[in-house]
Design an enzyme around this catalytic site. Structure first.
Site, short mmCIF file in Angstrom:
data_model
loop_
_atom_site.label_atom_id
_atom_site.label_comp_id
_atom_site.label_asym_id
_atom_site.label_seq_id
_atom_site.Cartn_x
_atom_site.Cartn_y
_atom_site.Cartn_z
N GLY A 132 0.87 -1.17 0.00
CA GLY A 132 0.00 0.00 0.00
C GLY A 132 0.90 1.21 0.00
N CYS A 133 0.33 2.36 -0.24
CA CYS A 133 1.15 3.56 -0.26
C CYS A 133 1.55 3.93 1.16
CB CYS A 133 0.36 4.69 -0.92
SG CYS A 133 1.32 6.13 -1.31
N GLN A 134 0.65 3.61 2.10
CA GLN A 134 0.84 4.06 3.48
C GLN A 134 1.34 2.97 4.41
OE1 GLN A 134 0.14 7.09 4.98
NE2 GLN A 134 -0.52 8.17 3.15
#
Lengths: 142, 406
Positions: A50-52
């Site tokens: 995920g990006c986060q």
């Protein structure tokens, strides 16, 4: 218990917590308590980026049922992962494929399953169903 | 020099809304700043009173629009003290400005084996366009390392400069560390080797005084949406001598002189680099944003923000088990930090529940995250309307986060 029954159970547990702090407190607790992830499964192949935050998901089939192991570097995500495993673990591929996940919405955590959150959870649910589909196809061909 | 924070806040209606049942505390200005009423009104006026395509028309509305658009070019030139108005090119943001340069400068001046220098604290938008150019032209990318305190290794920079160097592309202010790089000194050093310099001013333009002639930089790029202007607007400033020589990037209307079916000849700068209908509504909004900043006074804003920054830095520093990333001597406007053992995603999620908007993650600067061996940070970035009371709310919020993890 069926997938629906387990989800109802979770909804009931969370319904007693009206304050967001209590709900997140419980998620953090669930995240901290989630065990069973074997380190050898922490591979790039099992990584859902995920990006986060990141999620690792591993699935195996035993006696026609699918079992999951998962981990995340973010505890809140891991708490939701724990709930997903509780709902989805030890099910037949057909049960998983037919399942509809409504509990996330009902316990006011819907934002975490929105694609914009890019925390890996949306991809994780998709991946769980992909495993189910793959095992189902495999079993039917045997 | 000071301004009334209460009256300034009234110019930003969004600041009085609530989020998750709490008054909004907006600390994500490094990503997008909020928009004051005069900017929105300026854009409304275009739509309500004189909307029509600029440059091409003979009719009255088109002429009003063209004049308004070109006036903003003059305003921007004044804001950054460009020598010539034609040196200001409108783009849709910093990212597009850098991509334009990577293409046009690359096509015109770079060949295989040439070197360009960037730094280890660049935003992806000042890395990836050069990677693309590297693929097309086989250039070599050299990187200035980042020291532990978040400043650039200037000795390493000096050692990287050589006759092979064809461009230095460097951020003015780090979007993660808040480091204010010694860009003037870096330009001077680069120019000794006749190396032109591109400064990424996305985080610099509204916090630092930018005088492109004093800096003597060859290019300076920035976005409108981080300086209280509308999203989708940006600027590429370039010295005339470079822009005139550079190949155009995109082709289309407005950027040509003559077109036959066989060939085109190109318009002069700045129009050569502004193919197609520009976002004239946005640009007019950007003009209003510059008016707004000038109305308060950039010096007053800087002074106010510096005090707020110091207050926030001191308060955050006093929290035990909190690490601040970026402690260089010259820094400002934003603070990156991590609470020990708490993932930035978790901290950001919980702060959001308290109405506090911060940015979490790698901030489009993965190489920098790798440099510090962290998955990301929590970043609070400040604007001219933030207050010490809001900093206090953040500090209390972090205490609550810590409590939830206890």
């Amino acid at each position: 218990m069926t997938i629906i029954e387990v989800q109802n159970e979770i909804v009931e547990e969370f319904s007693m917590l009206s304050e967001w702090m209590d709900r997140y407190s419980l998620l953090i607790e669930l995240g901290n308590e989630l065990e069973g992830f074997h380190e050898e499964h922490r591979t790039d192949q099992n990584l859902i980026e995920g990006c986060q935050s990141r999620v690792w998901l591993y699935a195996r089939e035993e006696g026609g049922k699918i079992y999951f192991e998962a981990d995340s570097d973010a505890i809140i995500v891991k708490g939701i992962v724990a709930l997903l495993i509780r709902v989805m673990n030890g099910r037949t591929p057909s049960e998983l494929l037919e399942s509809e996940l409504f509990f996330i919405d009902k316990i006011s955590l819907k934002e975490h399953l929105s694609p914009t959150r890019s925390n890996g959870l949306v991809a994780m649910v998709k991946q769980m169903k992909m495993f189910a589909l793959a095992y189902k196809t495999k079993m039917e061909n045997q | 020099m000071s301004y009334s924070i209460e009256s300034v806040r009234k110019d930003f209606p969004i600041l009085s809304r609530s989020v998750n049942g709490r008054p909004l505390v907006y600390f994500d200005n490094g990503a997008t700043s909020q928009t004051p009423i005069p900017v929105v009104e300026a854009m409304n006026r275009v739509y309500y009173e004189y909307n029509s395509n600029i440059h091409r028309g003979v009719h009255t509305l088109s002429n009003i629009g063209t004049e308004a658009f070109e006036n903003v070019r003059k305003q921007v030139a004044g804001f950054i003290n460009a020598a010539k108005v034609e040196e200001v090119i409108f783009t849709k943001g910093t990212t597009e400005s850098i991509n334009l340069l990577a293409y046009s400068f690359g096509e015109s001046f770079l060949k295989a084996g040439d070197e360009i220098i960037i730094s280890g604290m660049e935003h992806h938008s000042n890395i990836v366009p050069w990677h693309l150019l590297q693929k097309r032209k086989n250039i070599i990318i050299r990187v200035i390392p980042v020291l532990d305190d978040g400043s650039l290794d200037m000795e390493a920079y000096k050692a990287l400069l050589s006759d092979k160097t064809k461009l230095l592309s460097i951020t003015h202010v780090s979007n993660v560390l808040g480091t204010i790089n010694p860009v003037k000194e870096m330009v001077e050093l680069a120019h000794k080797y006749s190396v032109p310099v591109l400064i990424d001013g996305a985080q610099g333009i509204h916090h630092e005084e930018v005088d492109v002639q004093d800096l003597d930089c060859d290019f300076y790029v920035f976005s409108g949406h981080k300086m209280y202007g509308p999203t989708g607007t940006g600027v590429l400033y370039g010295k005339e001598k470079w822009l005139t020589e550079m190949e155009p990037w995109q082709g289309g209307g407005e950027m040509i002189k003559t077109v036959t079916l066989e060939k085109s000849t190109f318009n002069d700068i700045p129009y050569k680099f502004e193919a197609g209908t520009p976002d004239y509504v946005g640009v007019i909004g950007l003009g209003a944003a510059i008016d707004y900043i000038n109305g308060i006074g950039l010096d007053a804003i800087r002074e106010y923000e510096r005090e707020l920054y110091t207050y926030a830095f001191d308060r955050l520093s006093s929290i035990s088990k909190l690490t601040i990333y970026g402690t260089a001597p010259h820094r400002g406007s934003l603070i990156s930090f991590l609470l020990k053992d708490i993932h930035p995603f978790d901290a950001g999620t919980l702060l959001d529940k308290m109405g506090i908007a911060v940015r979490t993650g790698h901030h489009c600067a993965q190489p920098l995250m790798d440099r510090f061996s962290i998955p990301g940070t929590v970043r609070a970035s400040f604007g001219l309307y933030n207050t010490k009371e809001e900093v206090d709310i953040l500090i209390d919020g972090l205490a609550k986060v810590r409590q939830l993890f206890a």
